[in-house]
Each structure stands twice: as structure tokens, then as C-alpha cells.
Design a protein around this motif. Structure first.
Motif, mmCIF file in Angstrom:
data_model
loop_
_atom_site.group_PDB
_atom_site.id
_atom_site.type_symbol
_atom_site.label_atom_id
_atom_site.label_comp_id
_atom_site.label_asym_id
_atom_site.label_seq_id
_atom_site.Cartn_x
_atom_site.Cartn_y
_atom_site.Cartn_z
ATOM 1 N N GLN A 57 6.305 18.600 -13.327
ATOM 2 C CA GLN A 57 6.461 17.300 -12.371
ATOM 3 C C GLN A 57 7.409 17.981 -11.365
ATOM 4 O OE1 GLN A 57 7.391 13.184 -13.434
ATOM 5 N NE2 GLN A 57 7.066 13.873 -15.526
ATOM 6 N N THR A 61 10.655 14.584 -4.254
ATOM 7 C CA THR A 61 9.189 14.117 -3.634
ATOM 8 C C THR A 61 9.761 13.245 -2.472
ATOM 9 O OG1 THR A 61 9.244 12.081 -5.094
ATOM 10 C CG2 THR A 61 8.123 14.160 -5.786
ATOM 11 N N SER A 63 8.893 10.455 -1.905
ATOM 12 C CA SER A 63 9.289 8.900 -2.127
ATOM 13 C C SER A 63 10.670 8.677 -2.592
ATOM 14 C CB SER A 63 8.289 8.528 -3.471
ATOM 15 O OG SER A 63 8.490 8.935 -4.440
ATOM 16 N N THR A 66 12.851 6.669 -0.315
ATOM 17 C CA THR A 66 12.799 5.315 0.108
ATOM 18 C C THR A 66 14.038 4.410 -0.134
ATOM 19 O OG1 THR A 66 11.995 4.780 -2.198
ATOM 20 C CG2 THR A 66 10.423 5.289 -0.778
ATOM 21 N N PRO A 169 8.652 3.030 -6.051
ATOM 22 C CA PRO A 169 7.124 3.289 -5.833
ATOM 23 C C PRO A 169 6.524 3.814 -7.172
ATOM 24 C CG PRO A 169 8.540 4.153 -3.891
ATOM 25 C CD PRO A 169 9.755 3.709 -4.971
ATOM 26 N N LYS A 170 5.581 3.345 -7.650
ATOM 27 C CA LYS A 170 5.066 3.625 -9.135
ATOM 28 C C LYS A 170 4.938 5.425 -9.314
ATOM 29 C CE LYS A 170 2.943 -0.789 -10.026
ATOM 30 N NZ LYS A 170 1.599 -1.428 -10.416
ATOM 31 N N GLU A 171 4.509 6.054 -8.186
ATOM 32 C CA GLU A 171 4.329 7.381 -8.281
ATOM 33 C C GLU A 171 5.591 8.204 -8.600
ATOM 34 O OE1 GLU A 171 4.775 6.484 -3.594
ATOM 35 O OE2 GLU A 171 3.915 5.734 -5.682
ATOM 36 N N THR A 172 6.789 7.658 -8.529
ATOM 37 C CA THR A 172 8.074 8.310 -8.877
ATOM 38 C C THR A 172 8.407 7.991 -10.461
ATOM 39 O OG1 THR A 172 9.052 7.763 -6.824
ATOM 40 C CG2 THR A 172 10.459 8.568 -8.542
ATOM 41 N N SER A 173 8.196 9.157 -11.276
ATOM 42 C CA SER A 173 8.374 9.062 -12.829
ATOM 43 C C SER A 173 9.835 8.476 -13.162
ATOM 44 C CB SER A 173 7.999 10.268 -13.204
ATOM 45 O OG SER A 173 9.014 11.324 -13.210
ATOM 46 N N GLN A 176 12.265 11.597 -13.152
ATOM 47 C CA GLN A 176 12.783 11.994 -11.625
ATOM 48 C C GLN A 176 13.620 11.136 -11.150
ATOM 49 O OE1 GLN A 176 8.817 11.542 -9.687
ATOM 50 N NE2 GLN A 176 8.632 13.821 -9.418
#
Length: 290
Positions: A57, A61, A63, A66, A169-173, A176
Motif C-alpha cells: 500500500q 494518497t 485522499s 480530504t 473515504p473508503k479507499e483509505t485503509s 494508512q
């Protein structure tokens, strides 16, 4: 069976955090709070970065810029500084008891800022829970110490973190998010050290041991929470977070010779009971609306 496994993992994680708190308090005998926070930030960020790299990963990112993630990082910063300071300067038992009010603060914030429906029963539980906090702090009395407000700062900061997490946001683990939160602690600790005019203290061999074990146990406990939430139902597993206060009381009494008075124990009981009732009501409301 999965709920029981999740509950066991949650209790194990709370035990881990109680041990980590104990080690932080050991280090605070010789090290300034700002230095401890900076050390935890550096060590935890390195561990989190290593895990992210092994998982393939990215560390950063787009995101992460945000508003929700930035607000989450600020909440983590406020909460960590407050709670670590409270652990260092106040009895571990009372600081941990006050921290149990965080879920109540999250429910309050969700109603005020996220427009989530909260009925009069949960509003009453929130009010009773914060009365429990007042029983521990006791403002206006001879036993009041302004240092106890650091634990309340921890509640507010960690509550902001948890509220902001709902809008991430769901794409951020999860890892992370944790890496970013740990990273933010480093410049914050530097500013805290500069503002207080603190002189850095070399670590003794024993403090190196405390620091290393605290990092490893903290990371394991963190994974315990994540695994518990994924294995069991959230509504079933979450109440077992309150086992942390039991471990904190044991450590406080038997390791640091603390003697929590009746009001502190009563306040802790009120906070836990209010939190459990709030979780129970939330579970019923969701079940009835499904």
C-alpha cells in the motif's frame, strides 16, 4: 462463536493498552511528556510504514488531503497529547476512567454534527455519563486538580477522531489512517517541547526497554481491535472496550500504589453503565429500523 472470539480479542487488546499506559507512566518518571509523545510518534510511524510497504500500500494518497482525514489527524493529535499527559501526571485509574466517556462524546457529536437520530433515552444516558466524569474530576472542591482536565482533553480529541473516521473515504485503509495520525504527532511533539522549553533526556537502558515494549504491545493491541471488529458483530464486541478500566484499576492499585476513592469508583461505574446503555439502545434502534 465468532462473537466470543471477537470479544476475547477486544479484551486482549484492552489489556495490551493498559500495559502500554503503564509503560508510558514508567517512562514519564524521567522523560518529559513532549519527548514521550514524539518517541511514540516516530516509532509507531516507522512500524506502520513498514506494514504498509509489506502490504503493497502507498504511504500517501491524494485522499489523505480530504477534510475528514485532516480533521481526524487533528483529533488524534489533541487526544493523544491530552491522554498521554494525563497518564504521566495524574493517577492512571482516574485518567482511564475518564477516557471511557469517549463513546458518549461520539454519540453526542453524531447527534449535533452528523444529524444522527438520538432519542431522549440516549440523551439522558449521555448526561448521566458526563455527570460520572464530574464525580471523578470534582471541580470546585479541594480534591480538584486542573491536571485531570488533560484526560478530558483526551476524550474530546479522540471523540473528534472517531467522528471524523465516519466520513473518511473508503479507499483509505485503516493502516494508512494510523500512519498519518502517528506522523502528525512528531511535529506536534517538537512544538510542545519548544513551547515548554523542555530539554531532551537521554534514554536509560530501562527506558529503552519500556519504549520498545510499549511500541510492540501498542501495535499488537491495535490489531486486536481491528480483528475483533471484523470477526464479531460491532454491537456485541464494542462493550468489551470497557474492560480497559478494570485493567487500569488493577495496574493503578498494584503497580503504582494508587488508592481510588469512592467517588472515583462511583464515577467510573456511572460512565461505564451509561456507555453500555447507550450501546444497547443504539443496537435496539438499528434492529427496529431494519
Amino acid at each position: 462463536m465468532e462473537n466470543l472470539r471477537g470479544a476475547a480479542l477486544m479484551v486482549f487488546a484492552m489489556l495490551g493498552f493498559a500495559v502500554e499506559d503503564m509503560l508510558i507512566k514508567f517512562m514519564a518518571v524521567a522523560l518529559p511528556v513532549g519527548q514521550i509523545i514524539g518517541m511514540l510518534g516516530v516509532g509507531s510511524a516507522i512500524l506502520a510504514a513498514g506494514i504498509l510497504i509489506m502490504q503493497g500500500q502507498p504511504l500517501f494518497t491524494r485522499s489523505m488531503m480530504t477534510r475528514a482525514i485532516l480533521l481526524r489527524a487533528i483529533g488524534e493529535l489533541i487526544g493523544t497529547i491530552g491522554f498521554v499527559t494525563a497518564i504521566a501526571l495524574t493517577p492512571l485509574s482516574s485518567a482511564s476512567a475518564i477516557l471511557q466517556a469517549t463513546p458518549l462524546f461520539v454519540t453526542l457529536g453524531a447527534a449535533l454534527f452528523l444529524q444522527e437520530a438520538v432519542g431522549w433515552r440516549r440523551w439522558s444516558a449521555i448526561l448521566v455519563g458526563f455527570l460520572g466524569v464530574l464525580l471523578i474530576i470534582r471541580p470546585g472542591t479541594e480534591s480538584f486538580s486542573w491536571l485531570s482536565l488533560f484526560a478530558l482533553q483526551g476524550v474530546i480529541g479522540l471523540g473528534i477522531r472517531d467522528l471524523a473516521t465516519r466520513r473518511v473515504p473508503k479507499e483509505t485503509s485503516t493502516m494508512q489512517l494510523s500512519f498519518l495520525a502517528f506522523l502528525v504527532l512528531i511535529p506536534a511533539a517538537a512544538l510542545l517541547i519548544w513551547f515548554n522549553g523542555t530539554t531532551l533526556v537521554p534514554l536509560s537502558p530501562s527506558n529503552w526497554v519500556y519504549y520498545t515494549i510499549a511500541l510492540l504491545i501498542g501495535m499488537i493491541a491495535y490489531y486486536g481491535i481491528v480483528a475483533a471488529m471484523r470477526i464479531g458483530e460491532v454491537s456485541f464486541v464494542t462493550p468489551f472496550r470497557y474492560s480497559r478500566i478494570i485493567f487500569a484499576l488493577i495496574v493503578g492499585v498494584f503497580v503504582f500504589d494508587e488508592n481510588p476513592d469512592t467517588m472515583t469508583l462511583l464515577g467510573a461505574s456511572v460512565i461505564v453503565a451509561s456507555g453500555l446503555y447507550t450501546l444497547w439502545r443504539e443496537r435496539n434502534v438499528r434492529a427496529n429500523s431494519a
